[in-house]
Each structure stands twice: as structure tokens, then as C-alpha cells.
Design an enzyme around this catalytic site. Structure first.
Site, mmCIF file in Angstrom:
data_model
loop_
_atom_site.group_PDB
_atom_site.id
_atom_site.type_symbol
_atom_site.label_atom_id
_atom_site.label_comp_id
_atom_site.label_asym_id
_atom_site.label_seq_id
_atom_site.Cartn_x
_atom_site.Cartn_y
_atom_site.Cartn_z
ATOM 1 N N TYR A 36 -30.171 -34.466 28.674
ATOM 2 C CA TYR A 36 -29.623 -33.741 27.514
ATOM 3 C C TYR A 36 -28.547 -34.601 26.844
ATOM 4 O O TYR A 36 -28.349 -34.543 25.628
ATOM 5 C CB TYR A 36 -29.069 -32.379 27.957
ATOM 6 C CG TYR A 36 -28.903 -31.389 26.823
ATOM 7 C CD1 TYR A 36 -30.007 -30.954 26.094
ATOM 8 C CD2 TYR A 36 -27.649 -30.890 26.483
ATOM 9 C CE1 TYR A 36 -29.863 -30.040 25.060
ATOM 10 C CE2 TYR A 36 -27.497 -29.975 25.456
ATOM 11 C CZ TYR A 36 -28.603 -29.551 24.754
ATOM 12 O OH TYR A 36 -28.457 -28.641 23.730
ATOM 13 N N LYS A 45 -22.879 -30.287 21.684
ATOM 14 C CA LYS A 45 -22.770 -28.828 21.851
ATOM 15 C C LYS A 45 -21.365 -28.426 22.307
ATOM 16 O O LYS A 45 -20.878 -27.353 21.943
ATOM 17 C CB LYS A 45 -23.811 -28.314 22.855
ATOM 18 C CG LYS A 45 -25.252 -28.392 22.372
ATOM 19 C CD LYS A 45 -25.508 -27.584 21.117
ATOM 20 C CE LYS A 45 -26.993 -27.423 20.815
ATOM 21 N NZ LYS A 45 -27.248 -26.842 19.492
HETATM 22 P P1 NAP Z 1 -36.476 -25.935 16.280
HETATM 23 O O1 NAP Z 1 -37.433 -24.857 15.989
HETATM 24 O O2 NAP Z 1 -37.009 -27.341 16.314
HETATM 25 O O3 NAP Z 1 -35.246 -25.828 15.289
HETATM 26 C C1 NAP Z 1 -34.328 -26.886 15.082
HETATM 27 C C2 NAP Z 1 -34.032 -26.896 13.613
HETATM 28 O O4 NAP Z 1 -33.001 -27.860 13.276
HETATM 29 C C3 NAP Z 1 -35.279 -27.281 12.802
HETATM 30 O O5 NAP Z 1 -35.505 -26.311 11.819
HETATM 31 C C4 NAP Z 1 -34.852 -28.609 12.204
HETATM 32 O O6 NAP Z 1 -35.477 -28.864 10.973
HETATM 33 C C5 NAP Z 1 -33.383 -28.385 12.034
HETATM 34 N N1 NAP Z 1 -32.693 -29.629 11.658
HETATM 35 C C6 NAP Z 1 -32.619 -30.787 12.338
HETATM 36 N N2 NAP Z 1 -31.946 -31.695 11.614
HETATM 37 C C7 NAP Z 1 -31.572 -31.074 10.465
HETATM 38 C C8 NAP Z 1 -30.864 -31.476 9.300
HETATM 39 N N3 NAP Z 1 -30.339 -32.712 9.155
HETATM 40 N N4 NAP Z 1 -30.685 -30.570 8.292
HETATM 41 C C9 NAP Z 1 -31.192 -29.346 8.390
HETATM 42 N N5 NAP Z 1 -31.882 -28.904 9.458
HETATM 43 C C10 NAP Z 1 -32.080 -29.766 10.471
HETATM 44 O O7 NAP Z 1 -35.786 -25.718 17.710
HETATM 45 P P2 NAP Z 1 -34.913 -24.530 18.332
HETATM 46 O O8 NAP Z 1 -35.037 -24.714 19.793
HETATM 47 O O9 NAP Z 1 -35.247 -23.232 17.696
HETATM 48 O O10 NAP Z 1 -33.431 -24.983 17.956
HETATM 49 C C11 NAP Z 1 -32.509 -24.139 17.281
HETATM 50 C C12 NAP Z 1 -31.136 -24.257 17.895
HETATM 51 O O11 NAP Z 1 -31.161 -23.677 19.197
HETATM 52 C C13 NAP Z 1 -30.626 -25.684 18.069
HETATM 53 O O12 NAP Z 1 -29.250 -25.724 17.788
HETATM 54 C C14 NAP Z 1 -30.862 -25.926 19.544
HETATM 55 O O13 NAP Z 1 -30.011 -26.926 20.076
HETATM 56 C C15 NAP Z 1 -30.513 -24.558 20.079
HETATM 57 N N6 NAP Z 1 -30.960 -24.280 21.449
HETATM 58 C C16 NAP Z 1 -32.263 -24.432 21.783
HETATM 59 C C17 NAP Z 1 -32.660 -24.178 23.082
HETATM 60 C C18 NAP Z 1 -34.092 -24.359 23.492
HETATM 61 O O14 NAP Z 1 -34.355 -24.464 24.679
HETATM 62 N N7 NAP Z 1 -35.028 -24.381 22.571
HETATM 63 C C19 NAP Z 1 -31.732 -23.756 24.045
HETATM 64 C C20 NAP Z 1 -30.402 -23.605 23.670
HETATM 65 C C21 NAP Z 1 -30.032 -23.874 22.364
HETATM 66 P P3 NAP Z 1 -36.672 -29.938 10.955
HETATM 67 O O15 NAP Z 1 -37.638 -29.538 12.009
HETATM 68 O O16 NAP Z 1 -37.175 -29.826 9.566
HETATM 69 O O17 NAP Z 1 -36.051 -31.271 11.272
#
Ligand code: NAP
Length: 256
Positions: free
Chosen positions: A156, A163
Site C-alpha cells: 500500500y 491517506k
Molecule cells: P475507483 O472506482 O477506481 O475510484 C477511484 C476514483 O478516483 C476514480 O473515479 C478515478 O477516476 C478517481 N481519480 C483518480 N485520479 C483522479 C484525478 N486526478 N482527478 C479526478 N479523479 C481522479 O475505486 P474506489 O475503490 O471506489 O476508490 C474510491 C476511494 O475509496 C479512494 O479514495 C480509495 O482510496 C478509497 N478506498 C478504497 C478501498 C477499496 O478497497 N476499494 C478501501 C478503502 C478506501 P479515473 O478512474 O477516471 O482515474
């Protein structure tokens, strides 16, 4: 039943139907909020467009790369024009270069460190600053974190540092915006199989580990995150700000 009737929200971070942002946004919409969405790049636009259209043809979908101040300004100018105010903001955005999410943290380059922090932590500050003038009735800003901010999760890496910064930003923003009745909170989610998560080396192993070690003996589901996102957005959470709330089937309490 929780209602968000009369509330207007903006959602950053829907990439596809598995996105955590989409689960929370759907819950907000079902509770009566009017929403606008952003997308980062044209490649993903058609998929996001299709999802957003299911919430009604009038749902705004705006381009916004959160590293570009002029795009952020454009989004909030459009919200001002269309709605005149804002109550809810979901920040569900994170990114680090793929090679920084494997191997040793020790090898994190200056550029990977900068990008991860800019996209995943600073963007919350930039969005909150732009949103606050529209949140004239108070508001709720919600972001997403992961326990890798507090503990070492192999691979990570720099995202853990980003984070930790994000969670500190939540506290400082909560302090600054509290007098304006704008709350800022963070959901620390257990692992969910999304596009972003699949970029982390060994992610499938992490999912298995949670299932066997979390007190609830299962992984968190998007609906679990949606219901907490809905609560934090609602007036029921009016006295909660600056918090990191673990929605991880209890994993965070465990020692071994
Ligand atoms: P996701 O569907 O891939 O969403 C991540 C989003 O961030 C995508 O829409 C991506 O857009 C966007 N992004 C990245 N760079 C960007 C930029 N420069 N400007 C605008 N948007 C941008 O994945 P997710 O897991 O739902 O992630 C959402 C949040 O939850 C993140 O903060 C992640 O760290 C957090 N989280 C996830 C998990 C997990 O296990 N999945 C656990 C804890 C926390 P593009 O795809 O267009 O680049």
C-alpha cells in the site's frame, strides 16, 4: 427512514458501477438528494454517463481532474449557476503510480510521492475550499480512507502516507469549517474489489485475510459503505465532524 430531500450534492470519484462513490451516490439519490457528478478522463466518460443517466436525464456530469484548479473552479461555477447552493460533497478519489504500489516503500520516488499526495489528499482541501461558499445552509463533506494510513499494509506504501495526510486534512478542515456548520468526515473502508483496489499488488490476498480475521468474518460490501455515507450526509449526524469512522467489519480492533 433517512431523508436527504431538498439537499444538493456533488460526487467525485465514480469510475464505474463498482466504485464506492457510486454506492454512496445511489443511496443519496434514493433518499431524495439532487446530485451532480464529475469524471476525470474521457476514456471512462461513456460508462459514467450511462450510470448517471439512470438517476434522471437532468443529472449534471462535469469534467474534473482534481489536479487542475481551473477545472475545479469550473465545476463549482456550474453548480452555482444550476443550483445556487450545495449541501453534500463526496470525495472518493485516490491515485498513485502503479510501480509505487508494489515492492518497498523505501523506493518511493519524489514524483510518485507528490502525485499520490496531490490527487489523494490535497484535492480534498481544494474541493472543500471551492464548495464552502455554496454551503450556505451548512453541509457535509465525506471522504474515503483506508487503515493503511495507520498500519503497515505491504504494497500500500505511498498511499498509506497519502491517506494519513488525508485524515489529518479532515480534522483541520473540520475545525476551519465547523463555524459554518460544514462537517467533514472520513469513512475508513475495508477492502472492496474496485478498479483502484486492483492496482494494489496482492489485493486478492488482503480480501481473504479480512474475511478470516475480521470479527464479522466477512468483507465489507458497497451497501455497508452506502448506508454509513447516507447517515453522515444526513441531519442525524449533525454533531459528528472531524472523524474517521471504520466500516471494515471490525477489522480495526484486532491485534493479531
Ligand atoms: P475507483 O472506482 O477506481 O475510484 C477511484 C476514483 O478516483 C476514480 O473515479 C478515478 O477516476 C478517481 N481519480 C483518480 N485520479 C483522479 C484525478 N486526478 N482527478 C479526478 N479523479 C481522479 O475505486 P474506489 O475503490 O471506489 O476508490 C474510491 C476511494 O475509496 C479512494 O479514495 C480509495 O482510496 C478509497 N478506498 C478504497 C478501498 C477499496 O478497497 N476499494 C478501501 C478503502 C478506501 P479515473 O478512474 O477516471 O482515474
Amino acid at each position: 427512514m433517512i431523508t436527504l430531500s431538498g439537499k444538493i450534492g456533488i460526487v467525485f470519484g465514480v469510475a464505474n458501477q463498482r466504485s464506492i462513490a457510486w454506492a454512496i451516490a445511489r443511496a443519496w439519490a434514493q433518499a431524495g438528494a439532487r446530485l451532480a457528478f464529475t469524471y476525470q478522463n474521457e476514456r471512462l466518460r461513456p460508462e459514467v454517463e450511462e450510470l448517471v443517466a439512470t438517476l434522471g436525464p437532468e443529472t449534471p456530469l462535469l469534467a474534473c481532474d482534481v489536479t487542475k484548479d481551473e477545472e475545479i473552479a469550473g465545476v463549482f461555477a456550474e453548480l452555482q449557476r444550476r443550483f445556487g447552493k450545495l449541501h453534500l460533497l463526496l470525495h472518493s478519489v485516490a491515485f498513485a503510480p502503479k510501480d509505487a504500489l508494489e515492492g518497498q516503500f523505501l523506493n518511493t520516488t519524489r514524483e510518485a510521492f507528490r502525485i499520490a499526495h496531490e490527487v489523494s489528499a490535497y484535492s480534498l482541501v481544494a474541493l472543500a475550499r471551492a464548495a464552502a461558499p455554496l454551503m450556505t445552509d451548512g453541509g457535509s463533506i465525506i471522504t474515503l480512507s483506508y487503515i493503511g494510513s495507520q498500519r503497515v499494509i505491504p504494497n500500500y506504501n505511498v498511499m498509506g502516507a497519502a491517506k494519513a495526510s488525508l485524515e489529518a486534512c479532515v480534522r483541520y478542515l473540520a475545525y476551519d469549517l465547523g463555524p459554518r456548520r460544514i462537517r467533514v468526515n472520513c469513512i475508513s473502508a475495508g477492502p472492496v474489489n474496485t478498479l483502484a483496489a486492483r492496482g494494489i499488488a496482492g489485493f486478492a490476498k488482503i480480501l481473504k485475510h479480512y474475511e478470516s480475521h475480521a470479527p464479522l468474518k466477512r468483507n465489507v460490501q458497497p451497501d455497508d459503505l452506502a448506508s454509513v455515507g447516507l447517515f453522515l450526509a444526513s441531519d442525524g449526524a449533525a454533531a459528528i465532524t472531524g472523524q474517521v469512522i471504520y466500516v471494515d467489519c471490525g477489522y480495526q480492533i484486532m491485534g493479531v
